[in-house]
Design an enzyme around this catalytic site. Structure first.
Site, mmCIF file in Angstrom:
data_model
loop_
_atom_site.group_PDB
_atom_site.id
_atom_site.type_symbol
_atom_site.label_atom_id
_atom_site.label_comp_id
_atom_site.label_asym_id
_atom_site.label_seq_id
_atom_site.Cartn_x
_atom_site.Cartn_y
_atom_site.Cartn_z
ATOM 1 C CE LYS A 6 40.338 54.688 59.443
ATOM 2 N NZ LYS A 6 40.903 53.553 60.211
ATOM 3 C CB SER A 56 53.008 48.816 70.295
ATOM 4 O OG SER A 56 52.896 49.280 68.968
ATOM 5 C CE1 TYR A 77 37.346 61.660 64.646
ATOM 6 C CE2 TYR A 77 38.114 62.523 62.543
ATOM 7 C CZ TYR A 77 37.634 62.732 63.827
ATOM 8 O OH TYR A 77 37.437 64.013 64.286
ATOM 9 C CE1 TYR A 135 41.142 60.475 59.513
ATOM 10 C CE2 TYR A 135 39.006 59.590 58.861
ATOM 11 C CZ TYR A 135 40.239 59.424 59.440
ATOM 12 O OH TYR A 135 40.585 58.180 59.933
ATOM 13 N N GLY A 164 48.679 54.246 70.961
ATOM 14 C CA GLY A 164 47.364 54.803 70.611
ATOM 15 C C GLY A 164 46.193 53.940 71.062
ATOM 16 C CD GLU A 213 55.965 50.256 67.880
ATOM 17 O OE1 GLU A 213 56.883 51.082 67.674
ATOM 18 O OE2 GLU A 213 54.759 50.540 67.772
ATOM 19 C CB ALA A 220 50.035 43.429 61.194
ATOM 20 C CG LEU A 226 47.344 47.018 61.592
ATOM 21 C CD1 LEU A 226 47.734 46.441 60.239
ATOM 22 C CD2 LEU A 226 48.527 47.031 62.527
HETATM 23 P P1 NAD Z 1 48.920 54.629 66.271
HETATM 24 O O1 NAD Z 1 49.895 55.154 65.271
HETATM 25 O O2 NAD Z 1 49.035 55.116 67.672
HETATM 26 O O3 NAD Z 1 49.021 53.010 66.355
HETATM 27 C C1 NAD Z 1 49.270 52.214 65.244
HETATM 28 C C2 NAD Z 1 49.579 50.794 65.679
HETATM 29 O O4 NAD Z 1 49.742 50.003 64.481
HETATM 30 C C3 NAD Z 1 50.897 50.641 66.461
HETATM 31 O O5 NAD Z 1 50.737 49.634 67.440
HETATM 32 C C4 NAD Z 1 51.891 50.142 65.398
HETATM 33 O O6 NAD Z 1 52.969 49.369 65.894
HETATM 34 C C5 NAD Z 1 50.962 49.289 64.561
HETATM 35 N N1 NAD Z 1 51.454 49.069 63.193
HETATM 36 C C6 NAD Z 1 51.623 49.976 62.202
HETATM 37 N N2 NAD Z 1 52.050 49.353 61.071
HETATM 38 C C7 NAD Z 1 52.134 48.035 61.379
HETATM 39 C C8 NAD Z 1 52.491 46.885 60.638
HETATM 40 N N3 NAD Z 1 52.841 46.931 59.359
HETATM 41 N N4 NAD Z 1 52.491 45.693 61.293
HETATM 42 C C9 NAD Z 1 52.144 45.587 62.600
HETATM 43 N N5 NAD Z 1 51.752 46.648 63.330
HETATM 44 C C10 NAD Z 1 51.753 47.857 62.725
HETATM 45 O O7 NAD Z 1 47.491 54.870 65.648
HETATM 46 P P2 NAD Z 1 46.023 55.160 66.239
HETATM 47 O O8 NAD Z 1 45.727 56.590 66.065
HETATM 48 O O9 NAD Z 1 45.838 54.506 67.556
HETATM 49 O O10 NAD Z 1 45.156 54.412 65.143
HETATM 50 C C11 NAD Z 1 44.623 53.125 65.310
HETATM 51 C C12 NAD Z 1 43.288 53.038 64.585
HETATM 52 O O11 NAD Z 1 42.369 53.935 65.211
HETATM 53 C C13 NAD Z 1 43.375 53.449 63.107
HETATM 54 O O12 NAD Z 1 42.532 52.638 62.365
HETATM 55 C C14 NAD Z 1 42.832 54.876 63.129
HETATM 56 O O13 NAD Z 1 42.289 55.287 61.912
HETATM 57 C C15 NAD Z 1 41.768 54.728 64.202
HETATM 58 N N6 NAD Z 1 41.324 56.014 64.779
HETATM 59 C C16 NAD Z 1 42.215 56.922 65.240
HETATM 60 C C17 NAD Z 1 41.753 58.134 65.735
HETATM 61 C C18 NAD Z 1 42.706 59.182 66.261
HETATM 62 O O14 NAD Z 1 42.278 60.329 66.479
HETATM 63 N N7 NAD Z 1 43.951 58.840 66.496
HETATM 64 C C19 NAD Z 1 40.376 58.408 65.757
HETATM 65 C C20 NAD Z 1 39.486 57.441 65.340
HETATM 66 C C21 NAD Z 1 39.967 56.240 64.828
#
Ligand code: NAD
Length: 400
Positions: free
Chosen positions: A248, A52, A229, A239, A54, A77, A116, A143
């Site tokens: 990670k 939903s 990451y 990190y 990111g 959400e 989830a 997630l």
């Molecule tokens: P985000 O907070 O934008 O998205 C998180 C998603 O997880 C949302 O859709 C939320 O509804 C869902 N969620 C959270 N808890 C939940 C639960 N209990 N049940 C169901 N859904 C749940 O986060 P993001 O930054 O897009 O991160 C997503 C992945 O990408 C993570 O593993 C993060 O480590 C990785 N990542 C992020 C970055 C960054 O800079 N943001 C960089 C590299 C990797």
């Protein structure tokens, strides 16, 4: 029905309001990017866990609008309630469905809102895939959560963002006030480290893949990808070498296990190491918002800038064409531009001199703040923020 004027209400690194029309603009902006790229081939039915906001939302948009793939989106959400708006991810999903129905008739979208980490949501997902798609050929695990209730024991784990060996002293920015300051963060206890691994490590990904395999909903040749990451050395204490880095690392272990379990159906499991972008999750990590502000300036100047949608679209286009950079440990390296020597040399050169006074000239801090507000639907020129809008929107499952 509740119409109101909605303004951002920011508390630390969270905005407690979201604008439905602005979130729709954000989703449309991402769709427009995808539609300007080459079509994405090779995917039919995709499950996205964390769909939903990111990276997960950008993956869903890439798959659906770029590849005309049917998607199953799992997210957690909040709908609007009384005078509280829904969460941004709720409005994003409303907009995703509406746009899909409008521009990709026949492409299915199944939406599942709930925890989830629970067995119940996994079972509901298996049943939904069986009913409407039969099988999935790609599972994205995206997630980001601060806590997890373990489905077998009921134990609640809370993750922490701390160093692991010694106290961390470093520079960060207070995004409420635009002030650069030093932070000291004490190292995590062993218990905090294992709680963070329990929340953000690979166990839940494994449980998902097992539930899907046992449920018979994985297509032969299934591919699953979890996002991770690494980043540059200046963020490592908090990190890569911190509690989140330990979690990670556990994804590596999970990848091997999942590969073994999927062998009989010719399945594959990968970690995709993505670049740093502005999301709700990344804004909560100390140091990272300041690093992103600087990184964005550097990468924009080098014409290498990417946000969530640019990264995910490139991942889908390169990976499925066999062109993604894969490292010696078999990880997909979407952070290859972020970690380019010239990019990191420019970041490292500017970092020590960053202060509150030069924050806006030496980094892209204003764009960081604007990007943060966009996550909640604020700052879109096509939205009239002075007009009351309907906040109680339903996520319809007509595309299911
Ligand atoms: P985000 O907070 O934008 O998205 C998180 C998603 O997880 C949302 O859709 C939320 O509804 C869902 N969620 C959270 N808890 C939940 C639960 N209990 N049940 C169901 N859904 C749940 O986060 P993001 O930054 O897009 O991160 C997503 C992945 O990408 C993570 O593993 C993060 O480590 C990785 N990542 C992020 C970055 C960054 O800079 N943001 C960089 C590299 C990797």
């Amino acid at each position: 029905m509740a119409k109101s004027i909605i303004a951002p209400r920011i508390k630390g690194f969270i905005c407690t309001t979201a604008h439905p029309a602005g979130c729709a603009s954000h989703v449309r902006e991402q769709i427009a990017h995808v539609q300007k790229q080459k079509p994405i081939g090779g995917i039919r039915n995709v499950l996205i866990i964390g769909a939903s906001t990111g990276y997960g939302l950008a993956s869903r948009i890439s798959a659906a609008f770029g590849g005309h793939a049917n998607t199953v989106g799992i997210y957690f959400e909040r709908p609007a309630q009384g005078d509280r708006t829904a969460s941004a991810g709720w409005y994003n999903t409303v907009a995703f469905n509406e746009e899909l129905r409008r521009s990709c008739p026949g492409v299915k979208a199944i939406n599942i809102n709930g925890d989830a980490f629970s067995d119940a949501i996994k079972a509901q997902t298996v049943a939904a895939i069986k009913n409407s798609l039969g099988t999935v050929d790609l599972v994205i695990y995206s997630l980001a959560s601060p806590r997890r209730t373990h489905p077998k024991t009921g134990q609640i784990f809370n993750s922490v963002l701390k160093p692991t060996s010694k106290a961390f002293l470093g520079k960060t920015v207070n995004t409420d006030r635009g002030i650069v300051h030093e932070v000291i963060i004490d190292p995590a206890t062993e218990e905090e480290i294992s709680a963070t691994v329990a929340v953000m490590g690979g166990e839940d990904w494994q449980l998902w893949m097992e539930a899907l395999r046992e449920g018979g909903v994985l297509a032969p040749g299934i591919c699953t990808v979890a996002y991770s990451y690494i980043g540059p050395e200046l963020t490592w204490p908090i990190y890569k070498d911190g509690t989140i880095g330990r979690a990670k690392e556990d994804l590596d272990r999970a990848t091997q296990e999942i590969r073994k379990r999927l062998k009989s159906i010719n399945g594959q499991a990968f970690i995709s190491v993505n670049k740093a972008v502005i999301t709700q999750a990344s804004s909560a990590i100390p140091v990272v918002p300041l690093y992103i502000s600087l990184l964005f300036k550097v990468m924009k100047e080098m014409l290498l800038h990417e946000g969530c949608i640019e990264q995910m679209c490139r991942l889908f286009l390169e990976f499925y064409a066999g062109k993604a950079m894969i490292d010696e440990t078999n990880r997909i390296r979407m952070d290859n531009w972020e970690l380019r020597k010239d990019v990191q040399a420019a970041v490292a050169a500017a970092w020590p001199a960053l202060t509150t006074e030069n924050l806006r000239t030496e980094t892209d801090y204003d764009a960081y703040v604007a990007g943060f507000l966009k996550l909640f639907g604020f700052g879109f020129p096509d939205v009239d923020y002075a007009r009351p809008v309907e906040t109680e929107l339903e996520i319809d499952d007509e595309n299911g």
